[in-house]
Design a protein around this motif. Structure first.
Motif, PDB file in Angstrom:
ATOM      1  N   PRO A  90       0.806  -1.229   0.000  1.00 57.23           N
ATOM      2  CA  PRO A  90       0.000   0.000   0.000  1.00 57.23           C
ATOM      3  C   PRO A  90       0.839   1.279   0.000  1.00 57.23           C
ATOM      4  CG  PRO A  90      -0.844  -1.554   1.618  1.00 57.23           C
ATOM      5  CD  PRO A  90       0.476  -2.086   1.153  1.00 57.23           C
ATOM      6  N   TYR A  91       1.979   1.245   0.693  1.00 54.30           N
ATOM      7  CA  TYR A  91       2.854   2.420   0.737  1.00 54.30           C
ATOM      8  C   TYR A  91       3.578   2.584  -0.602  1.00 54.30           C
ATOM      9  CZ  TYR A  91       1.969   1.736   5.689  1.00 54.30           C
ATOM     10  OH  TYR A  91       1.352   1.557   6.895  1.00 54.30           O
ATOM     11  N   LEU A  92       3.986   1.468  -1.190  1.00 52.72           N
ATOM     12  CA  LEU A  92       4.674   1.510  -2.477  1.00 52.72           C
ATOM     13  C   LEU A  92       3.757   2.067  -3.557  1.00 52.72           C
ATOM     14  CD1 LEU A  92       7.289   0.787  -3.941  1.00 52.72           C
ATOM     15  CD2 LEU A  92       6.473  -1.566  -4.149  1.00 52.72           C
ATOM     16  N   LEU A  93       2.468   1.784  -3.439  1.00 47.89           N
ATOM     17  CA  LEU A  93       1.478   2.300  -4.387  1.00 47.89           C
ATOM     18  C   LEU A  93       0.833   3.594  -3.889  1.00 47.89           C
ATOM     19  CD1 LEU A  93      -0.209  -1.034  -5.539  1.00 47.89           C
ATOM     20  CD2 LEU A  93       1.503   0.335  -6.748  1.00 47.89           C
ATOM     21  N   ASN A  94       1.518   4.266  -2.971  1.00 50.12           N
ATOM     22  CA  ASN A  94       1.092   5.582  -2.461  1.00 50.12           C
ATOM     23  C   ASN A  94      -0.371   5.565  -2.010  1.00 50.12           C
ATOM     24  OD1 ASN A  94       1.480   8.231  -1.687  1.00 50.12           O
ATOM     25  ND2 ASN A  94       1.153   9.065  -3.748  1.00 50.12           N
ATOM     26  N   HIS A  95      -0.688   4.526  -1.234  1.00 51.03           N
ATOM     27  CA  HIS A  95      -2.022   4.387  -0.636  1.00 51.03           C
ATOM     28  C   HIS A  95      -3.148   4.402  -1.679  1.00 51.03           C
ATOM     29  CE1 HIS A  95      -0.112   4.908   3.289  1.00 51.03           C
ATOM     30  NE2 HIS A  95       0.558   5.914   2.740  1.00 51.03           N
ATOM     31  N   GLY A  96      -2.858   3.861  -2.863  1.00 51.54           N
ATOM     32  CA  GLY A  96      -3.875   3.746  -3.894  1.00 51.54           C
ATOM     33  C   GLY A  96      -3.843   4.834  -4.943  1.00 51.54           C
ATOM     34  N   ASP A  97      -3.013   5.847  -4.768  1.00 52.07           N
ATOM     35  CA  ASP A  97      -2.911   6.900  -5.775  1.00 52.07           C
ATOM     36  C   ASP A  97      -2.043   6.458  -6.948  1.00 52.07           C
ATOM     37  OD1 ASP A  97      -3.504   9.660  -6.574  1.00 52.07           O
ATOM     38  OD2 ASP A  97      -1.346   9.988  -6.361  1.00 52.07           O
ATOM     39  N   ALA A  98      -1.123   5.519  -6.696  1.00 46.99           N
ATOM     40  CA  ALA A  98      -0.207   5.035  -7.736  1.00 46.99           C
ATOM     41  C   ALA A  98      -0.499   3.585  -8.107  1.00 46.99           C
ATOM     42  CB  ALA A  98       1.242   5.174  -7.269  1.00 46.99           C
ATOM     43  N   GLY A  99      -1.696   3.121  -7.821  1.00 49.97           N
ATOM     44  CA  GLY A  99      -2.099   1.755  -8.137  1.00 49.97           C
ATOM     45  C   GLY A  99      -3.490   1.513  -7.584  1.00 49.97           C
ATOM     46  N   VAL A 100      -4.020   0.330  -7.835  1.00 50.41           N
ATOM     47  CA  VAL A 100      -5.342  -0.028  -7.322  1.00 50.41           C
ATOM     48  C   VAL A 100      -5.171  -1.051  -6.210  1.00 50.41           C
ATOM     49  CG1 VAL A 100      -7.588  -1.042  -7.868  1.00 50.41           C
ATOM     50  CG2 VAL A 100      -6.441   0.425  -9.539  1.00 50.41           C
ATOM     51  N   LEU A 101      -5.720  -0.743  -5.043  1.00 50.05           N
ATOM     52  CA  LEU A 101      -5.611  -1.627  -3.886  1.00 50.05           C
ATOM     53  C   LEU A 101      -6.922  -2.375  -3.676  1.00 50.05           C
ATOM     54  CD1 LEU A 101      -3.772   0.812  -1.450  1.00 50.05           C
ATOM     55  CD2 LEU A 101      -2.762  -1.088  -2.733  1.00 50.05           C
ATOM     56  N   CYS A 102      -6.799  -3.640  -3.283  1.00 53.97           N
ATOM     57  CA  CYS A 102      -7.996  -4.439  -3.042  1.00 53.97           C
ATOM     58  C   CYS A 102      -7.667  -5.529  -2.028  1.00 53.97           C
ATOM     59  CB  CYS A 102      -8.515  -5.059  -4.344  1.00 53.97           C
ATOM     60  SG  CYS A 102      -7.432  -6.338  -5.025  1.00 53.97           S
ATOM     61  N   ASP A 103      -8.647  -6.343  -1.708  1.00 57.24           N
ATOM     62  CA  ASP A 103      -8.468  -7.480  -0.809  1.00 57.24           C
ATOM     63  C   ASP A 103      -7.985  -8.668  -1.638  1.00 57.24           C
ATOM     64  OD1 ASP A 103      -8.563  -9.530   1.000  1.00 57.24           O
ATOM     65  OD2 ASP A 103     -10.732  -9.447   1.322  1.00 57.24           O
ATOM     66  N   VAL A 104      -6.676  -8.971  -1.570  1.00 57.93           N
ATOM     67  CA  VAL A 104      -6.138 -10.044  -2.412  1.00 57.93           C
ATOM     68  C   VAL A 104      -6.424 -11.437  -1.845  1.00 57.93           C
ATOM     69  CG1 VAL A 104      -4.328  -8.646  -3.492  1.00 57.93           C
ATOM     70  CG2 VAL A 104      -3.855  -9.823  -1.319  1.00 57.93           C
ATOM     71  N   THR A 105      -7.087 -11.499  -0.708  1.00 59.38           N
ATOM     72  CA  THR A 105      -7.540 -12.810  -0.230  1.00 59.38           C
ATOM     73  C   THR A 105      -8.871 -13.187  -0.880  1.00 59.38           C
ATOM     74  OG1 THR A 105      -8.754 -11.940   1.691  1.00 59.38           O
ATOM     75  CG2 THR A 105      -6.402 -12.417   1.982  1.00 59.38           C
ATOM     76  N   SER A 106      -9.427 -12.296  -1.687  1.00 58.50           N
ATOM     77  CA  SER A 106     -10.707 -12.523  -2.360  1.00 58.50           C
ATOM     78  C   SER A 106     -10.506 -12.527  -3.870  1.00 58.50           C
ATOM     79  CB  SER A 106     -11.711 -11.424  -1.978  1.00 58.50           C
ATOM     80  OG  SER A 106     -12.815 -11.427  -2.865  1.00 58.50           O
ATOM     81  N   ALA A 107     -10.810 -13.653  -4.521  1.00 59.79           N
ATOM     82  CA  ALA A 107     -10.708 -13.729  -5.974  1.00 59.79           C
ATOM     83  C   ALA A 107     -11.658 -12.732  -6.638  1.00 59.79           C
ATOM     84  CB  ALA A 107     -11.020 -15.149  -6.442  1.00 59.79           C
ATOM     85  N   ALA A 108     -12.852 -12.568  -6.060  1.00 66.79           N
ATOM     86  CA  ALA A 108     -13.829 -11.636  -6.621  1.00 66.79           C
ATOM     87  C   ALA A 108     -13.319 -10.203  -6.565  1.00 66.79           C
ATOM     88  CB  ALA A 108     -15.150 -11.757  -5.874  1.00 66.79           C
ATOM     89  N   ALA A 109     -12.689  -9.831  -5.464  1.00 61.47           N
ATOM     90  CA  ALA A 109     -12.176  -8.465  -5.308  1.00 61.47           C
ATOM     91  C   ALA A 109     -11.049  -8.192  -6.299  1.00 61.47           C
ATOM     92  CB  ALA A 109     -11.702  -8.245  -3.876  1.00 61.47           C
ATOM     93  N   MET A 110     -10.165  -9.176  -6.488  1.00 60.25           N
ATOM     94  CA  MET A 110      -9.076  -8.992  -7.452  1.00 60.25           C
ATOM     95  C   MET A 110      -9.626  -8.857  -8.865  1.00 60.25           C
ATOM     96  SD  MET A 110      -5.731 -11.212  -6.317  1.00 60.25           S
ATOM     97  CE  MET A 110      -6.530 -12.752  -5.872  1.00 60.25           C
ATOM     98  N   ALA A 111     -10.584  -9.687  -9.209  1.00 60.03           N
ATOM     99  CA  ALA A 111     -11.172  -9.613 -10.553  1.00 60.03           C
ATOM    100  C   ALA A 111     -11.818  -8.255 -10.791  1.00 60.03           C
ATOM    101  CB  ALA A 111     -12.194 -10.739 -10.722  1.00 60.03           C
ATOM    102  N   THR A 112     -12.532  -7.746  -9.809  1.00 64.83           N
ATOM    103  CA  THR A 112     -13.190  -6.443  -9.933  1.00 64.83           C
ATOM    104  C   THR A 112     -12.170  -5.322 -10.121  1.00 64.83           C
ATOM    105  OG1 THR A 112     -15.062  -7.167  -8.583  1.00 64.83           O
ATOM    106  CG2 THR A 112     -14.704  -4.793  -8.768  1.00 64.83           C
ATOM    107  N   ALA A 113     -11.056  -5.381  -9.358  1.00 62.14           N
ATOM    108  CA  ALA A 113     -10.031  -4.343  -9.448  1.00 62.14           C
ATOM    109  C   ALA A 113      -9.358  -4.348 -10.816  1.00 62.14           C
ATOM    110  CB  ALA A 113      -8.995  -4.542  -8.342  1.00 62.14           C
TER     111      ALA A 113
END
Length: 401
Positions: free
Chosen positions: A313-336
């Motif tokens: 999350p810090y490397l992706l600037n708290h979502g400003d430099a990437g999309v953050l999601c719950d990676v324990t959820s296949a559905a959440a990753m697919a949506t992102a």
């Protein structure tokens, strides 16, 4: 200053000439090689302490600025707490000393360097306890116990991220500073100008484990294929090769459609592959840093990563430099991932912000100079502050969160 570097080194990436000397294959990690190259460019002689499973006897190979000290290894080192490897490394360090040693990871390379008696700065690159929790086996238990010994013995520690620092014990924090991982300037040169995107997403992962998250990622991609039937998913890294653990899992769960299992690749191949991808999906549930994420940011490829995945999350600037999601959820990753695939403008904006953020915060120049400050202070060279002792200075190294 003669600087020793103890760790897994990709010798092919070193910017020096060893002539026609035969070079054995070694345990390789590109970041270590880039660090050595940075020291070479600044005029330092570097003594490299590493090992190879191809040798039966230690060997020393010299160039103008680099001395390679390569020791043999034996199978199943965990059963011996890497005793043979540690003894071989310690002996070759004593025979080929340096002024100060920078040792990567809190395991055999650092333990041997500390025992040599040469001032050693240990670079903490992971959280051994959390890895053990995610991979509860005897090998990881051995690694965790080695980590405990090394952290106790070490006088000076460098955590590779604020996340790694926060997971250190109170006693270890007192002798640690934070210096982030960095990218080598040559990485940008590996990406052709104006590289067009192709119709695939990718993941670059070493190890098919619960911690690395590929099983969930494969399920996420199966969901994506329902909406994007021509989309492909390219997997690179250890265990991602044809017939490897990832493909076996995919076969067992009927998840192979559209997936290409490419396996390990050179850094040039990785960078070019990431540059052509529409999205880097980084499904790891815990990262002390996340070099694949940083490399994708440099390759102008937007990243989907875990909102609670260690330093991500810090490397992706708290979502400003990437999309953050719950990676324990296949559905959440697919949506992102779908969000980036459907919105080209958003994808371009994220990639642009990520590239700028990476260059502003993780450049080689800033990071290596911080290391040199530490080495000079330990050796009392010049008028430098003792960063391991000055709390306010140590905090100055922390990533801006």
């Amino acid at each position: 200053m003669v600087i020793g570097v103890s760790g897994p080194v990709d010798i092919d990436l070193l910017e020096c000439d060893f002539g026609n000397a035969p070079i054995p294959s070694t345990n390789a990690f590109p970041l270590v090689s880039h660090f050595i190259n940075g020291l070479i460019k600044r005029g330092h002689h570097v003594v490299v302490y590493t090992n190879s499973g191809e040798l039966t006897e230690p060997t020393v190979i010299r160039s103008k600025q680099v001395t390679l000290c390569i020791c043999p290894t034996k199978p199943q080192p965990g059963r011996r707490f890497f005793k043979f490897e540690r003894e071989q490394l310690e002996a070759i360090i004593r025979q080929n000393p340096s002024d100060v040693i920078y040792a990567y990871w809190t395991y055999e390379y650092a333990w041997a360097a500390i025992e040599s008696g040469i001032p050693t700065v240990v670079s903490v690159h992971d959280n051994a306890f959390k890895i053990l929790l995610n991979q509860p086996d005897m090998f990881r238990l051995v690694r965790y116990l080695m980590n405990v010994v090394v952290l106790h013995k070490a006088q000076w520690l460098v955590a590779n991220s604020a996340y790694t620092f926060r997971n250190l014990s109170a006693s270890s924090k007192k002798k640690a500073v934070v210096i982030n991982n960095f990218f080598s300037p040559h990485l940008g040169q590996l990406i052709p100008e104006g590289t067009p995107k192709e119709n695939y997403i990718t993941s670059v992962v070493n190890g098919f484990t619960k911690r690395k998250g590929i099983p969930k990622a494969l399920h996420a991609f199966a969901r994506l294929r329902e909406k994007f039937p021509e989309l492909e998913y390219h997997l690179l890294g250890v265990d991602m090769e044809p017939g490897g653990a990832a493909q076996q899992y995919a076969q067992q769960h009927n998840l192979q459609e559209g997936v290409r299992f490419l396996g390990p690749a050179s850094q040039a191949e990785l960078m070019q592959h990431m540059a052509k991808a529409k999205v880097l999906l980084h499904p790891s549930v815990e990262e002390s840093f996340g070099m694949a994420v940083l490399e994708s940011m440099l390759a102008h490829t937007p990243v989907v990563g875990g909102k609670r995945s260690g330093f991500v999350p810090y490397l992706l600037n708290h979502g400003d430099a990437g999309v953050l999601c719950d990676v324990t959820s296949a559905a959440a990753m697919a949506t992102a991932v779908e969000k980036l695939l459907l919105d080209r403008e958003l994808s371009g904006q994220v990639a642009k912000k990520a590239n700028a953020f990476a260059k502003a915060n993780f450049s080689e120049e800033v990071v290596i100079n911080k290391h040199l400050d530490i080495f000079k202070s330990i050796l009392n060279i010049g008028n430098t502050y003792p960063p391991m002792l000055a709390k306010e200075k140590a905090e100055g190294y922390l990533f801006n969160t």
